[in-house]
Structures are given as C-alpha cells and as structure tokens.
Design a protein around this motif. Structure first.
Motif, PDB file in Angstrom:
ATOM      1  N   ASP A 197       0.869  -1.184   0.000  1.00 16.46           N
ATOM      2  CA  ASP A 197       0.000   0.000   0.000  1.00 16.46           C
ATOM      3  C   ASP A 197       0.908   1.237   0.000  1.00 16.46           C
ATOM      4  OD1 ASP A 197      -1.855   1.961   0.322  1.00 16.46           O
ATOM      5  OD2 ASP A 197      -2.639   1.245   2.242  1.00 16.46           O
ATOM      6  N   LYS A 224       2.809   7.965   3.546  1.00 12.59           N
ATOM      7  CA  LYS A 224       2.429   8.721   4.748  1.00 12.59           C
ATOM      8  C   LYS A 224       3.396   8.439   5.886  1.00 12.59           C
ATOM      9  CE  LYS A 224      -2.475   8.884   3.662  1.00 12.59           C
ATOM     10  NZ  LYS A 224      -3.808   8.354   3.975  1.00 12.59           N
ATOM     11  N   LYS A 225       3.732   7.161   6.084  1.00 11.80           N
ATOM     12  CA  LYS A 225       4.701   6.797   7.128  1.00 11.80           C
ATOM     13  C   LYS A 225       6.057   7.429   6.841  1.00 11.80           C
ATOM     14  CE  LYS A 225       2.747   2.207   7.982  1.00 11.80           C
ATOM     15  NZ  LYS A 225       3.043   0.761   7.849  1.00 11.80           N
ATOM     16  N   GLU A 277      -0.062   4.386   2.067  1.00 11.45           N
ATOM     17  CA  GLU A 277       0.226   4.255   3.501  1.00 11.45           C
ATOM     18  C   GLU A 277       1.729   4.354   3.768  1.00 11.45           C
ATOM     19  OE1 GLU A 277      -0.662   4.190   7.387  1.00 11.45           O
ATOM     20  OE2 GLU A 277      -2.103   4.260   5.756  1.00 11.45           O
TER      21      GLU A 277
END
Length: 124
Positions: free
Chosen positions: A24, A30-31, A27
C-alpha cells in the motif's frame, strides 16, 4: 540515531526494490513523510547545536590569543575534538534527509503519482 537512519533507509530501499504488488504505497508514503519530519527536526536541532558549539569554540580560540594558558589550550583541544563529530553527525543527518526526499519521489512513481503531487490526488 545514525543506526536508526541507516536501518530505516535500508528498509525503504528494500521496499522500493520489492516487486510485491500488495504494498500500500499511499500508507507507506504517509509513514515515510512522518519519518522525514522526525529526521528533519533532528537535523534542525543539530544544526543549532553545531553552530552554537562552533561559535563558542571560536570565542575561546580568540580569547586564547590575548590570554594564553595551558587550561585554555586544553579547552580549545577538547572543543575541537567534540566539534568534529558534531559536524560529521550533522552532515549525516543532512544527507540522509536529502536521500529520503529522493526515496519519497521514487515511492510516488511506484504508486503511480506524477512527481511533486500530494498523496491521494492526481493519479496518472
């Protein structure tokens, strides 16, 4: 901190080299942005500390010209011995954060986003 940066960057490099279709990327990006923010903040704090430490070293060095003594000389040596690792660590942080920006761009490409576009918008 240096080990943490290297381990995290190796993790991202392995992720980028992976052919796994189930990643993903939104995701992970974002991390990654969170980690970039952490390391950029650390870089900024170390910049402040390094600059102040260098200024103090220069003030002691200039003071030594007018009032030379063995303790002042030893203080200058100790300050220079500490200043070199501070500078080395700052450059590690600086270069690592710059490399993380490039990793982020590669993650965007893997996710199918055009360059310099916010996560979650404007897929190609």
């Amino acid at each position: 901190m240096a080990d943490r940066i290297r381990q995290y960057m190796a993790y991202i490099d392995n992720l980028l080299e992976s052919e796994d279709e189930d990643i993903d990327w939104d995701e992970e990006m974002k991390k990654h942005l969170v980690q970039i923010a952490f390391f950029a903040h650390e870089r900024f704090i170390h910049l402040i500390v390094t600059v102040l430490f260098a200024l103090i070293s220069m003030m002691v060095f200039l003071y030594a010209f007018s009032n030379f003594s063995i303790p002042i000389f030893l203080l200058i040596v100790m300050l220079l011995v500490l200043l070199i690792p501070y500078i080395k660590h700052y450059f590690l942080l600086e270069n690592s954060v710059q490399d993380m920006y490039e990793q982020y761009d590669k993650m965007q490409a893997k996710a199918g986003y055009s360059s310099f576009v916010r996560v979650g918008k404007y897929k190609r």
